[in-house]
Design an enzyme around this catalytic site. Sequence first.
Site, PDB file in Angstrom:
ATOM      1  N   ARG A 225       0.843  -1.195   0.000  1.00  0.00           N
ATOM      2  CA  ARG A 225       0.000   0.000   0.000  1.00  0.00           C
ATOM      3  C   ARG A 225       0.877   1.244   0.000  1.00  0.00           C
ATOM      4  NH1 ARG A 225      -3.485  -2.172  -2.004  1.00  0.00           N
ATOM      5  NH2 ARG A 225      -5.575  -2.646  -1.282  1.00  0.00           N
ATOM      6  N   HIS A 273      -0.695   0.326 -10.036  1.00  0.00           N
ATOM      7  CA  HIS A 273      -1.425  -0.588  -9.138  1.00  0.00           C
ATOM      8  C   HIS A 273      -1.863  -1.830  -9.935  1.00  0.00           C
ATOM      9  CE1 HIS A 273      -3.714  -0.685  -5.120  1.00  0.00           C
ATOM     10  NE2 HIS A 273      -3.567  -1.920  -5.564  1.00  0.00           N
TER      11      HIS A 273
END
Length: 310
Positions: A225, A273
């Site tokens: 993250r 991502h």
Amino acid sequence: MAAVLIRSGREPVENWVAVFNKVLPDVECRIWPDVGDRADIEYVVANQLPDGQFATFPNLKLVAGTRVGLEGLLNDESLPPHIPILRNTDRERAATMTAWVLYQVIRHHRHFEEYAVNQRSKAWEHLKYRPPQETRVGIMGMGNLGTTVARALSGLMYRVAGWSRTRKDIPGIESFAGAAELEPFLARTDILISILPRTPETENVLDAGRFAMLPKGAYVINCGRGTTLDEDALLAALDSGHLSGAALDVFKVEPLPQDSSLWNHPKIAITPHYSCSGRAVFGAEGIVDAIRKLRRGEALTGTVDRSQGY
Ligand code: NDP
């Protein structure tokens, strides 16, 4: 009739419906926002529902995300604390993440970017080779994804260690646990891979002080993250020459803003991502298994520990 409410992510919701209709014909699929009779909703498959919805399902029994990071569910106060949240432990997801990490590690370790540059100038030159046994890889986050990545790298003879909240006993992989062992873990790590979840404890865990604990020339990979890494501190450590480079898949703000200095940095490789990629119904099998277990009155495994936030 029991119903599963599905709010799909990026993928066509029909793919979820097809799986559930095939294997759980006695569970009706309701597609968000067409909830229907709220008393029928026993299962929810979604990363997030707006406006305190969870409190309006009196017979809710299970919630499962459509991806791995579950912040949207964990931060929802309308979701009663006794309702289990299922973790995604899909093998295909772990496989695609592992492939992405292997690519980044090998590209750096075997100098493939430099070889591509050399090809353009027709340079036939062997760059310095360091055996994998002498290349210390450190993985922060030894959960479903971190463990799969660790085993794959260990199989390629890298010297692998993992850092997690609790100690692990995995043959061939050194285990470091808890805040007290973070410094020795970083000090022995040439290639750092972070696959940590977003929690209050992991916020900016990779900051200037932690980068300084890595040996000079270390390489940093983040695919957990964006909240876990201080981007300004990373840029400073790269520019000072302390770190040799970084591969980033996750960011503080996504999509990464056009004016971010990360985009153009010569030592940074970026993917949007994308490290875990693939089909819509990643994890559907695990959700179906969990629903079947609940219906048989069996205990669930693989659920989130809500007190820890992941
Ligand atoms: P898991 O929940 O299985 O594992 C999380 C790991 O992090 C565990 O080893 C846990 O320790 C460790 N951890 C958590 N908090 C701390 C802490 N404070 N200190 C040290 N270790 C800690 O998750 P997954 O492996 O399935 O996924 C990890 C994360 O990867 C997800 O939460 C998500 O954010 C991210 N992700 C990113 C994707 C992408 O496309 N870039 C896709 C999928 C996931 P312990 O084992 O002791 O509990």
